[in-house]
Design an enzyme around this catalytic site. Structure first.
Site, PDB file in Angstrom:
ATOM      1  CG  HIS A 178       3.710   3.359   9.362  1.00 44.90           C
ATOM      2  ND1 HIS A 178       4.162   3.112  10.639  1.00 44.90           N
ATOM      3  CD2 HIS A 178       3.936   4.675   9.136  1.00 44.90           C
ATOM      4  CE1 HIS A 178       4.613   4.240  11.173  1.00 44.90           C
ATOM      5  NE2 HIS A 178       4.496   5.202  10.277  1.00 44.90           N
ATOM      6  CB  THR A 179       5.205  -3.411   9.293  1.00 43.08           C
ATOM      7  OG1 THR A 179       4.034  -3.802   8.562  1.00 43.08           O
ATOM      8  CG2 THR A 179       5.525  -4.468  10.321  1.00 43.08           C
ATOM      9  CE1 TYR A 180       6.418   2.656  14.830  1.00 42.17           C
ATOM     10  CE2 TYR A 180       4.294   1.984  13.910  1.00 42.17           C
ATOM     11  CZ  TYR A 180       5.157   2.969  14.365  1.00 42.17           C
ATOM     12  OH  TYR A 180       4.736   4.287  14.354  1.00 42.17           O
ATOM     13  CD  GLU A 307       7.478   5.397   8.259  1.00 42.99           C
ATOM     14  OE1 GLU A 307       7.077   6.342   7.551  1.00 42.99           O
ATOM     15  OE2 GLU A 307       7.710   5.519   9.482  1.00 42.99           O
TER      16      GLU A 307
END
Length: 339
Positions: A178-180, A307
């Site tokens: 879930h990296t932004y 995602e």
């Protein structure tokens, strides 16, 4: 290639560590064993380094307040409609921790757990492998689940997230990162950045943020990202779907996972190319961040999460997320950086 380990805390008889993976170009990925989390992706764009993702001010902040930044999310990522899973004539009810839905694995999902880890490096790679035993009944999920997450940084400036999981009983599994991402310098949001997603179809959402009307063609809509589009133009759209969600929060059904999505910053050479073996990417533009709490340094649209996962569904059978006893769940996603 180089790997260093920094202990930054100790709680509940566990060391909290930041693992720094560095390649020969000076690119560094910092991985926390708390939540198997990507905390920083630093590239040498200037005399210093630029962080390509949304991050909290300190590593200690990640365990103070749950926000999913960079975390390994599961057992299933995203929303489970009404928290219900139907197996035959039996319906299992999970806790509702996101309005009318169950989301992101429950109150104590994988992103809140402390993983064991080992490190390795070769002439061309630096890696960390993190492992966790998630016991049967935790967050209501049946079956003991053994999870292994490996992050590998290469000398081609690619960071790969690879996860496997196996259970001893019928259960649900749809683990994703879930990296932004934000390719700009500090203090800038992503609205000037361009997003391209290789998808002819997306899934519209209902009022509970669950897709329940089947796939819709992106052609002729603001969701047509088959060619690069400025995120600001998408976010300012009057499309009811964008207005209702305050931005993107939608699954895109990938045509070709080998170039699932590309994020770029016009006027620069900065680019991130995502490849994955997942069937979809959920694009989420950090709509809820508002400079409060531990994430006070972050605001709305300060990043975009991509995602890679099995898309959410209104079907309570959740067939795409069912893991049989002894079957191995696999998911691999890579992010290649140009700068």
């Amino acid at each position: 290639m180089d790997v260093t380990v920094e202990k930054y805390g100790y709680a509940h008889d566990r060391d909290y560590c930041a693992i720094h993976l560095t390649n020969g170009h000076g690119m560094t990925a910092v991985i926390l064993n708390h939540g198997a989390t990507v905390a920083q992706i630093l590239v040498p764009t200037t005399a210093d380094k630029t962080n390509m993702i949304m991050s909290l001010p300190t590593f200690q902040d990640y365990s103070k307040e749950r926000n999913f930044l960079g975390g390994t999310v599961g057992r299933i990522i995203g929303r489970m409609a009404a928290g219900k899973w139907q197996v035959g004539n039996t319906v299992q009810q999970f806790t509702l921790n996101d309005g009318p839905n169950h989301a992101h694995g429950g109150d104590e999902g994988l992103d809140t757990q402390v993983f064991d880890f080992t490190t390795d490096y070769t002439a061309h790679t630096a890696s960390v492998t993190l492992t966790l035993f998630d016991p049967a009944g935790h967050n209501g999920y049946p079956g003991n689940l053994q999870v292994q997450v490996t992050y590998t940084l290469t000398d081609q400036d690619t960071l790969t997230f690879a996860v496997t999981a196996v259970s001893d009983a019928l259960t649900l599994c749809n683990i994703a990162n879930h990296t932004y991402f934000n390719l700009a310098d500090a203090g800038q949001d992503v609205q000037a950045q361009q997003l391209q997603i290789n998808a002819d179809y997306y899934l519209p959402l209902n009022a509970a943020s669950i897709p329940d009307t089947g796939r819709q063609a992106v052609a002729g809509t603001v969701f047509d990202l088959r060619q690069p589009q400025a995120l600001g133009a998408v976010l300012r759209s009057t499309d009811p779907q964008i207005v209702a969600e305050h931005g993107l929060n939608h699954p895109f059904l990938l045509n070709d996972q080998q170039q699932g999505a590309v994020l770029s910053l016009p006027g620069t050479s900065r680019r991130m190319t995502l490849t994955t073996d997942a069937p979809s990417v959920v694009a989420y533009t950090a709509n809820h961040f508002n400079h409060t709490g531990v994430a006070a340094n972050l605001g709305q649209y300060d990043g975009v999460a991509l995602e890679a996962q099995v898309p959410p569904t209104a079907d309570p059978q959740l067939s795409g997320c069912v893991l049989l006893p002894g079957q191995t769940f696999h998911r691999t996603t890579s992010w290649q950086f140009d700068y």
